[in-house]
Write a protein that holds these residues in place. Structure first.
Motif, PDB file in Angstrom:
ATOM      1  N   ASP A 125     -67.253  39.129 -23.476  1.00  0.00           N
ATOM      2  CA  ASP A 125     -66.253  39.273 -24.543  1.00  0.00           C
ATOM      3  C   ASP A 125     -65.159  38.219 -24.454  1.00  0.00           C
ATOM      4  O   ASP A 125     -64.756  37.650 -25.465  1.00  0.00           O
ATOM      5  N   LYS A 126     -64.699  37.943 -23.243  1.00  0.00           N
ATOM      6  CA  LYS A 126     -63.626  36.963 -23.078  1.00  0.00           C
ATOM      7  C   LYS A 126     -64.061  35.582 -23.578  1.00  0.00           C
ATOM      8  O   LYS A 126     -63.301  34.886 -24.250  1.00  0.00           O
ATOM      9  N   ASN A 182     -64.241  35.553 -27.343  1.00  0.00           N
ATOM     10  CA  ASN A 182     -62.889  35.446 -27.909  1.00  0.00           C
ATOM     11  C   ASN A 182     -62.398  34.010 -27.889  1.00  0.00           C
ATOM     12  O   ASN A 182     -61.744  33.551 -28.834  1.00  0.00           O
TER      13      ASN A 182
END
Length: 62
Positions: A10-11, A14
């Motif tokens: 997810d990081k 993003n």
């Protein structure tokens, strides 16, 4: 155009989305460009390696 499924943390996603947003491009456009650049670099390295191998062969046969 084909679609693929890619899994990433997810990081990282993003960060990709933030960069795409900053450049006013879609996530897909950014990823396609990154892959094109990677493929060019790999192709260049392979070409350079082939040249090096040809020089070595010339020395061995010369």
């Amino acid at each position: 155009m084909a679609k693929i499924l890619v899994t990433m943390p997810d990081k990282f996603l993003n960060q990709v989305d933030g960069l795409a947003n900053d450049e006013q491009r879609t996530r897909s456009e950014l990823i396609r460009e990154a892959l094109r650049n990677y493929m060019r670099r790999v192709s260049l390295r392979q070409s350079q390696k082939a040249d090096e191998n040809a020089k070595i062969l010339d020395k061995l046969l010369g």
